[in-house]
Design an enzyme around this catalytic site. Structure first.
Site, PDB file in Angstrom:
ATOM      1  N   PHE A   1      -3.917   3.179  15.043  1.00  0.00           N
ATOM      2  CA  PHE A   1      -4.236   4.193  14.039  1.00  0.00           C
ATOM      3  C   PHE A   1      -5.321   3.629  13.143  1.00  0.00           C
ATOM      4  O   PHE A   1      -5.411   2.411  12.961  1.00  0.00           O
ATOM      5  CB  PHE A   1      -2.995   4.546  13.202  1.00  0.00           C
TER       6      PHE A   1
ATOM      7  N   ASN B   1       0.852  -1.203   0.000  1.00  0.00           N
ATOM      8  CA  ASN B   1       0.000   0.000   0.000  1.00  0.00           C
ATOM      9  C   ASN B   1       0.881   1.244   0.000  1.00  0.00           C
ATOM     10  O   ASN B   1       2.115   1.145  -0.013  1.00  0.00           O
ATOM     11  CB  ASN B   1      -0.960  -0.016   1.192  1.00  0.00           C
TER      12      ASN B   1
ATOM     13  N   ASP C   1      -4.064  -6.620   5.523  1.00  0.00           N
ATOM     14  CA  ASP C   1      -4.999  -7.523   6.203  1.00  0.00           C
ATOM     15  C   ASP C   1      -4.917  -8.934   5.615  1.00  0.00           C
ATOM     16  O   ASP C   1      -5.211  -9.908   6.292  1.00  0.00           O
ATOM     17  CB  ASP C   1      -6.430  -6.995   6.067  1.00  0.00           C
TER      18      ASP C   1
ATOM     19  N   LYS D   1       8.703 -16.812 -11.129  1.00  0.00           N
ATOM     20  CA  LYS D   1       7.891 -15.688 -11.617  1.00  0.00           C
ATOM     21  C   LYS D   1       6.658 -16.233 -12.363  1.00  0.00           C
ATOM     22  O   LYS D   1       6.806 -17.082 -13.252  1.00  0.00           O
ATOM     23  CB  LYS D   1       8.769 -14.833 -12.542  1.00  0.00           C
TER      24      LYS D   1
ATOM     25  N   ILE E   1      -1.752  -7.771  14.596  1.00  0.00           N
ATOM     26  CA  ILE E   1      -0.631  -7.547  15.528  1.00  0.00           C
ATOM     27  C   ILE E   1      -1.095  -6.755  16.748  1.00  0.00           C
ATOM     28  O   ILE E   1      -0.856  -7.141  17.892  1.00  0.00           O
ATOM     29  CB  ILE E   1       0.516  -6.791  14.804  1.00  0.00           C
TER      30      ILE E   1
ATOM     31  N   LYS F   1     -10.332  -4.127  19.031  1.00  0.00           N
ATOM     32  CA  LYS F   1      -8.951  -4.464  19.407  1.00  0.00           C
ATOM     33  C   LYS F   1      -8.716  -4.270  20.905  1.00  0.00           C
ATOM     34  O   LYS F   1      -7.620  -4.514  21.401  1.00  0.00           O
ATOM     35  CB  LYS F   1      -7.966  -3.604  18.586  1.00  0.00           C
TER      36      LYS F   1
ATOM     37  N   LYS G   1     -13.012  -0.129  15.433  1.00  0.00           N
ATOM     38  CA  LYS G   1     -11.706  -0.827  15.485  1.00  0.00           C
ATOM     39  C   LYS G   1     -11.149  -0.799  16.898  1.00  0.00           C
ATOM     40  O   LYS G   1     -10.587  -1.770  17.386  1.00  0.00           O
ATOM     41  CB  LYS G   1     -10.709  -0.154  14.538  1.00  0.00           C
TER      42      LYS G   1
HETATM   43  O1  PMT Z   1       3.097   6.206   6.503  1.00  0.00           O
HETATM   44  P1  PMT Z   1       2.411   7.494   6.095  1.00  0.00           P
HETATM   45  O2  PMT Z   1       2.512   7.742   4.596  1.00  0.00           O
HETATM   46  O3  PMT Z   1       2.904   8.668   6.886  1.00  0.00           O
HETATM   47  O4  PMT Z   1       0.851   7.303   6.400  1.00  0.00           O
HETATM   48  C1  PMT Z   1       0.426   7.170   7.715  1.00  0.00           C
HETATM   49  C2  PMT Z   1      -0.821   6.283   7.826  1.00  0.00           C
HETATM   50  C3  PMT Z   1      -1.974   6.911   7.099  1.00  0.00           C
HETATM   51  C4  PMT Z   1      -0.538   4.881   7.239  1.00  0.00           C
HETATM   52  C5  PMT Z   1      -1.125   6.141   9.367  1.00  0.00           C
HETATM   53  O5  PMT Z   1      -1.394   7.431   9.887  1.00  0.00           O
HETATM   54  C6  PMT Z   1      -2.295   5.216   9.623  1.00  0.00           C
HETATM   55  O6  PMT Z   1      -3.452   5.625   9.650  1.00  0.00           O
HETATM   56  N1  PMT Z   1      -2.015   3.891   9.862  1.00  0.00           N
HETATM   57  C7  PMT Z   1      -3.046   2.881  10.064  1.00  0.00           C
HETATM   58  C8  PMT Z   1      -3.602   2.434   8.755  1.00  0.00           C
HETATM   59  C9  PMT Z   1      -4.877   1.610   8.906  1.00  0.00           C
HETATM   60  O7  PMT Z   1      -5.939   2.030   8.623  1.00  0.00           O
HETATM   61  O8  PMT Z   1      -4.717   0.490   9.478  1.00  0.00           O
HETATM   62  P2  PMT Z   1      -5.909  -0.605   9.726  1.00  0.00           P
HETATM   63  O9  PMT Z   1      -7.237  -0.023   9.781  1.00  0.00           O
HETATM   64  O10 PMT Z   1      -5.656  -1.669   8.764  1.00  0.00           O
HETATM   65  O11 PMT Z   1      -5.500  -1.099  11.162  1.00  0.00           O
HETATM   66  C10 PMT Z   1      -5.923  -0.484  12.361  1.00  0.00           C
HETATM   67  C11 PMT Z   1      -4.804  -0.641  13.382  1.00  0.00           C
HETATM   68  O12 PMT Z   1      -4.471  -2.020  13.560  1.00  0.00           O
HETATM   69  C12 PMT Z   1      -3.503   0.050  12.992  1.00  0.00           C
HETATM   70  O13 PMT Z   1      -2.949   0.545  14.174  1.00  0.00           O
HETATM   71  C13 PMT Z   1      -2.668  -1.077  12.417  1.00  0.00           C
HETATM   72  O14 PMT Z   1      -1.278  -0.849  12.578  1.00  0.00           O
HETATM   73  C14 PMT Z   1      -3.120  -2.270  13.231  1.00  0.00           C
HETATM   74  N2  PMT Z   1      -3.063  -3.558  12.506  1.00  0.00           N
HETATM   75  C15 PMT Z   1      -3.875  -3.770  11.411  1.00  0.00           C
HETATM   76  C16 PMT Z   1      -3.849  -4.982  10.778  1.00  0.00           C
HETATM   77  C17 PMT Z   1      -3.008  -5.994  11.255  1.00  0.00           C
HETATM   78  N3  PMT Z   1      -2.947  -7.172  10.660  1.00  0.00           N
HETATM   79  N4  PMT Z   1      -2.220  -5.762  12.316  1.00  0.00           N
HETATM   80  C18 PMT Z   1      -2.251  -4.559  12.955  1.00  0.00           C
HETATM   81  O15 PMT Z   1      -1.514  -4.362  13.923  1.00  0.00           O
END
Ligand code: PMT
Length: 396
Positions: A323, A209, A278, A288, A307, A341, A337
């Site tokens: 985040f 991404n 995800d 390949k 995580i 979590k 979320k």
């Molecule tokens: O890196 P930049 O270009 O500066 O951009 C920053 C950002 C937009 C990526 C950042 O600010 C941000 O929002 N990160 C979270 C992205 C997101 O929406 O993640 P998520 O909705 O998939 O996950 C929610 C939370 O669970 C996050 O804290 C993520 O790190 C965590 N997670 C998600 C999936 C997973 N398998 N393990 C996780 O730990």
């Protein structure tokens, strides 16, 4: 302008690195600081006071009996008007004088008479640095609460390679900015995930991404400035590691998961900033993948472990902050979320604001509702997040 309003007294001692102090003055001023320079007699053999006068816009002091200072009280006035006294470069001889309270010229006298914090950036030949006498003196300085900036390891003016090289002016300025930040996370261990993950399809292709890592790196920098011991666990990014931060590079979500779960139990704070994939392809092709006429290529995806949710579910978890980047219904999705979590705080940002740039717009979501932050640079928002985390730690 991260040093706006700060008054820095800069002491320059004799050594070839004195030429770098000229650039240091320029960079400090660029960050908004005002700089007043004092030099030792031997420093003037390397760079003239006129250079520093022109760059700082202030008179330069060398002589203890300078007639420009009323009552010959230069040593008292100099540091009284400063927020910090920085000695750069600091020679082995000068460090020895500070360690033993010797005041036999203007700079050593005003250093002894200082009323502000002292920071010292050593610069010397590696044998001088490694000499037990210097090491004893440096330990004395640390014991006296004086901040040591460096020295760095690298090639020296004499051709040797080792510790003793003065930090680059930009690194000293970065350390000065950090020095003035409140130490809200002093002694705390903070683990941060940042950047994207890369989920391989075959040896050359994968799913990823647009996360640049900038937000996570800014938080790592802010946490370090606040006195934390920071580990930054990041996917493939091309950001420079903030000074003093331990960085661990991984590629896939599974690698990030294994490393994070290994480290998390010993941490005080875990911040999930990474945009973790995800899903990952169920199998990774050994070779390949070839195009097969016009036939579509189905790729079966399986879920990656969460995580953040797993760290939050540890028997004695660190304080967990997540985040959430959304393209719509930010509050609804972010709170959902957070509850799923089981974490106390999630930071919401819009996809179009958060990904890639140097600025962001963030909202804190917790049990009490939402707190929007003013839009701004990622580093400024990161400092506000650090402040919020310090409050939450205090309530634990
Ligand atoms: O890196 P930049 O270009 O500066 O951009 C920053 C950002 C937009 C990526 C950042 O600010 C941000 O929002 N990160 C979270 C992205 C997101 O929406 O993640 P998520 O909705 O998939 O996950 C929610 C939370 O669970 C996050 O804290 C993520 O790190 C965590 N997670 C998600 C999936 C997973 N398998 N393990 C996780 O730990």
């Amino acid at each position: 302008m991260e040093l706006s309003g700060k008054r820095i007294a800069l002491g320059v001692t004799g050594g070839i690195a004195a030429y770098k102090a000229a650039d240091l003055v320029r960079q400090l001023i660029k960050q908004g600081a005002s700089v007043q320079v004092a030099m030792t007699e031997s420093a003037t053999r390397f760079v003239t006071p006129i250079t520093f006068q022109a760059l700082s816009g202030n008179s330069v002091f060398v002589d203890q009996w300078d007639q420009r200072i009323s009552n010959n009280m230069a040593h008292i006035q100099f540091s009284r008007e400063a927020d910090a006294l920085l000695i750069a470069p600091a020679s082995a001889n000068f460090i020895a004088k500070v360690a033993h309270g010797i005041a036999d010229d203007l700079l050593s006298t005003l250093t002894l008479a200082r009323t502000c914090p002292l920071l010292v950036a050593p610069a010397m030949n590696m044998q001088m640095w490694e000499n037990p006498a210097t090491q004893r003196n440096v330990a004395t300085l640390r014991g006296d609460g004086i901040t040591l900036l460096g020295p760095a390891r690298g090639e020296q003016a004499c051709g040797d390679h080792g510790y003793g090289r003065m930090l680059e002016p930009g690194e000293i300025v970065e350390d000065m900015i950090a020095f003035f930040q409140p130490k809200r996370l002093k002694g705390k261990k903070v683990l941060i995930t940042a950047g994207p993950t890369f989920e391989a399809i075959d040896p050359v292709r994968g799913i990823t991404n647009l996360s640049s890592g900038k937000m996570g790196f800014a938080i790592a920098k802010a946490a370090r400035e606040a006195g934390a011991c920071v580990t930054l666990l990041c996917g493939p990014v091309s950001q420079l590691t903030p000074r003093g931060v331990k960085r661990i590079d991984v590629t896939s979500a599974l690698e990030m998961h294994a490393t994070a779960l290994g480290l998390a139990p010993s941490q005080d704070v875990f911040i999930g900033v990474a945009a973790v994939a995800d899903y990952r392809p169920k199998t990774v092709a050994k070779n390949k993948v070839k195009k097969d006429g016009n036939a579509p290529l189905p790729i079966e995806l399986v879920q990656n472990p969460d995580i953040l949710a797993e760290v939050a579910a540890l028997p004695t978890p660190p304080l967990c902050v997540g985040f959430s980047a959304e393209s719509e219904k930010l509050a609804e999705h972010a709170q959902k979320k957070r509850l799923a979590k089981k974490i106390p705080l999630i930071v919401g940002n819009l996809v179009q604001d958060g990904f890639g740039g140097d600025t962001n717009t963030m909202i804190f979501f917790d049990d009490h509702g939402e707190t929007p932050l003013p839009p701004g640079r990622k580093i400024d928002l990161a400092r506000l997040l650090v402040e919020r985390i310090a409050q939450l730690l205090g309530q634990r």
